[in-house]
Write an enzyme that holds these catalytic residues in place. Sequence first.
Site, PDB file in Angstrom:
ATOM      1  N   TYR A  26      79.069   6.307 -83.244  1.00  0.00           N
ATOM      2  CA  TYR A  26      79.271   7.733 -83.548  1.00  0.00           C
ATOM      3  C   TYR A  26      79.666   7.917 -85.018  1.00  0.00           C
ATOM      4  CZ  TYR A  26      81.166  12.488 -83.084  1.00  0.00           C
ATOM      5  OH  TYR A  26      81.430  13.832 -83.235  1.00  0.00           O
TER       6      TYR A  26
ATOM      7  N   LYS B 238      77.587  10.022 -87.928  1.00  0.00           N
ATOM      8  CA  LYS B 238      78.156  11.175 -88.628  1.00  0.00           C
ATOM      9  C   LYS B 238      78.290  10.909 -90.132  1.00  0.00           C
ATOM     10  CE  LYS B 238      78.532  13.950 -85.118  1.00  0.00           C
ATOM     11  NZ  LYS B 238      77.661  15.146 -85.036  1.00  0.00           N
TER      12      LYS B 238
HETATM   13  N1  LIG Z   1      84.651  18.325 -80.201  1.00  0.00           N
HETATM   14  C1  LIG Z   1      85.046  17.713 -81.303  1.00  0.00           C
HETATM   15  O1  LIG Z   1      86.220  17.349 -81.456  1.00  0.00           O
HETATM   16  C2  LIG Z   1      84.059  17.450 -82.406  1.00  0.00           C
HETATM   17  C3  LIG Z   1      84.563  17.001 -83.636  1.00  0.00           C
HETATM   18  C4  LIG Z   1      83.671  16.750 -84.670  1.00  0.00           C
HETATM   19  C5  LIG Z   1      82.312  16.947 -84.481  1.00  0.00           C
HETATM   20  N2  LIG Z   1      81.856  17.378 -83.275  1.00  0.00           N
HETATM   21  C6  LIG Z   1      80.416  17.575 -83.139  1.00  0.00           C
HETATM   22  O2  LIG Z   1      80.180  18.930 -82.773  1.00  0.00           O
HETATM   23  C7  LIG Z   1      78.937  19.029 -82.088  1.00  0.00           C
HETATM   24  C8  LIG Z   1      79.139  19.806 -80.805  1.00  0.00           C
HETATM   25  O3  LIG Z   1      80.068  19.117 -80.004  1.00  0.00           O
HETATM   26  P1  LIG Z   1      80.932  19.813 -78.849  1.00  0.00           P
HETATM   27  O4  LIG Z   1      82.260  19.163 -78.898  1.00  0.00           O
HETATM   28  O5  LIG Z   1      80.807  21.286 -78.929  1.00  0.00           O
HETATM   29  O6  LIG Z   1      80.180  19.208 -77.563  1.00  0.00           O
HETATM   30  P2  LIG Z   1      79.609  19.826 -76.210  1.00  0.00           P
HETATM   31  O7  LIG Z   1      79.344  18.640 -75.340  1.00  0.00           O
HETATM   32  O8  LIG Z   1      80.466  20.926 -75.713  1.00  0.00           O
HETATM   33  O9  LIG Z   1      78.200  20.438 -76.679  1.00  0.00           O
HETATM   34  C9  LIG Z   1      77.163  19.614 -77.086  1.00  0.00           C
HETATM   35  C10 LIG Z   1      75.903  20.433 -77.166  1.00  0.00           C
HETATM   36  O10 LIG Z   1      74.843  19.592 -77.674  1.00  0.00           O
HETATM   37  C11 LIG Z   1      73.770  19.628 -76.773  1.00  0.00           C
HETATM   38  N3  LIG Z   1      73.059  18.347 -76.809  1.00  0.00           N
HETATM   39  C12 LIG Z   1      73.506  17.109 -76.505  1.00  0.00           C
HETATM   40  N4  LIG Z   1      72.522  16.211 -76.633  1.00  0.00           N
HETATM   41  C13 LIG Z   1      71.417  16.905 -77.025  1.00  0.00           C
HETATM   42  C14 LIG Z   1      70.085  16.560 -77.303  1.00  0.00           C
HETATM   43  N5  LIG Z   1      69.654  15.309 -77.215  1.00  0.00           N
HETATM   44  N6  LIG Z   1      69.223  17.542 -77.676  1.00  0.00           N
HETATM   45  C15 LIG Z   1      69.638  18.839 -77.750  1.00  0.00           C
HETATM   46  N7  LIG Z   1      70.887  19.217 -77.509  1.00  0.00           N
HETATM   47  C16 LIG Z   1      71.769  18.272 -77.133  1.00  0.00           C
HETATM   48  C17 LIG Z   1      74.350  19.931 -75.413  1.00  0.00           C
HETATM   49  O11 LIG Z   1      73.345  20.446 -74.549  1.00  0.00           O
HETATM   50  C18 LIG Z   1      75.419  20.948 -75.809  1.00  0.00           C
HETATM   51  O12 LIG Z   1      74.842  22.219 -75.975  1.00  0.00           O
HETATM   52  C19 LIG Z   1      78.469  17.583 -81.878  1.00  0.00           C
HETATM   53  O13 LIG Z   1      77.528  17.252 -82.898  1.00  0.00           O
HETATM   54  C20 LIG Z   1      79.735  16.769 -82.067  1.00  0.00           C
HETATM   55  O14 LIG Z   1      79.483  15.452 -82.486  1.00  0.00           O
HETATM   56  C21 LIG Z   1      82.693  17.647 -82.232  1.00  0.00           C
END
Ligand SMILES: NC(=O)c1ccc[n+]([C@@H]2O[C@H](COP(=O)([O-])OP(=O)(O)OC[C@H]3O[C@@H](n4cnc5c(N)ncnc54)[C@H](O)[C@@H]3O)[C@@H](O)[C@H]2O)c1
Length: 253
Positions: free
Chosen positions: A154, A158
């Site tokens: 991961y 990123k």
């Molecule tokens: N939650 C955190 O603490 C955090 C921190 C930093 C970065 N992020 C990043 O933020 C983004 C959203 O994360 P979140 O926490 O809202 O997660 P979440 O699981 O709530 O949402 C993830 C979304 O991505 C979609 N998704 C997953 N795999 C996919 C694919 N192969 N094709 C199309 N869509 C896909 C899912 O359907 C969903 O809509 C991600 O890129 C994650 O790495 C999250």
Amino acid sequence: MRGLAGKGVLITGGSSGIGAATARRFLTEGARVVLCGLGEDEVAAAVAELSGLGAVDGLACDVSDPGQVAALMEHAVAVLGRVDVLINNAGTAWREPFLEITPAHWDTIMAVNLRGMFLVGQAAARHMVERGGGAIVNMSSTNGLGGEADYAHYNSSKGGVLLLTRTMAVELGPLGVRVNAVCPGYIRTPLNSAIAADLDPGFVSGYEREQIPLGRAGLADEVAGAYAFLASDDASFVNGAELVVDGGQLARM
Ligand SMILES: NC(=O)c1ccc[n+]([C@@H]2O[C@H](COP(=O)([O-])OP(=O)(O)OC[C@H]3O[C@@H](n4cnc5c(N)ncnc54)[C@H](O)[C@@H]3O)[C@@H](O)[C@H]2O)c1
């Protein structure tokens, strides 16, 4: 935010967590939204939930698949007429010690988080360059800036997003497309709830208290605000930047 009303906005991973909060934010700003997510049911549920706020449409799409990305872009252009903003947000994560990561797991994380970001970014950028400009915001993470244990795949994906962002900004800036990244820290979303389900709740609250100077996890709405700013005319001279949204976690010694 200035300049978002009426804009056509494509949000990947817009059916859950940060992406769904971002769809809500852009609709509230008067933008028109097409969102995608991995599953048809979650996309339909998100569109139904958001439809009271404005013009929103959705399509299930795996961002790691070039054919599905081409179909998504075609759908977004058909619905929106013009895609002015791409929120390149879809991603996945799970804990796995470095010594145990399998090549297949490595490939899956890279395919969604880095290749997916490239595929959607390239498709949207080609459209934007043809139409005279736009703004792209890529989802990185504080895990793209530091090596958290148990997330080598991961973290690497990123970190890759950050260099993809800078390179896109350098190549696309002269063509009228600004490209930036957001780097959230620990945000309360379904993704993190699934990861935290395996952990002692005491560990999670202690982590928030001790590791994050603001003493709490962030909210999806607080990342949506960063996305909206970078996509808006208020950020008209911001290009190739990384906006950290982590409650001060990276600032600690
Ligand atoms: N939650 C955190 O603490 C955090 C921190 C930093 C970065 N992020 C990043 O933020 C983004 C959203 O994360 P979140 O926490 O809202 O997660 P979440 O699981 O709530 O949402 C993830 C979304 O991505 C979609 N998704 C997953 N795999 C996919 C694919 N192969 N094709 C199309 N869509 C896909 C899912 O359907 C969903 O809509 C991600 O890129 C994650 O790495 C999250």
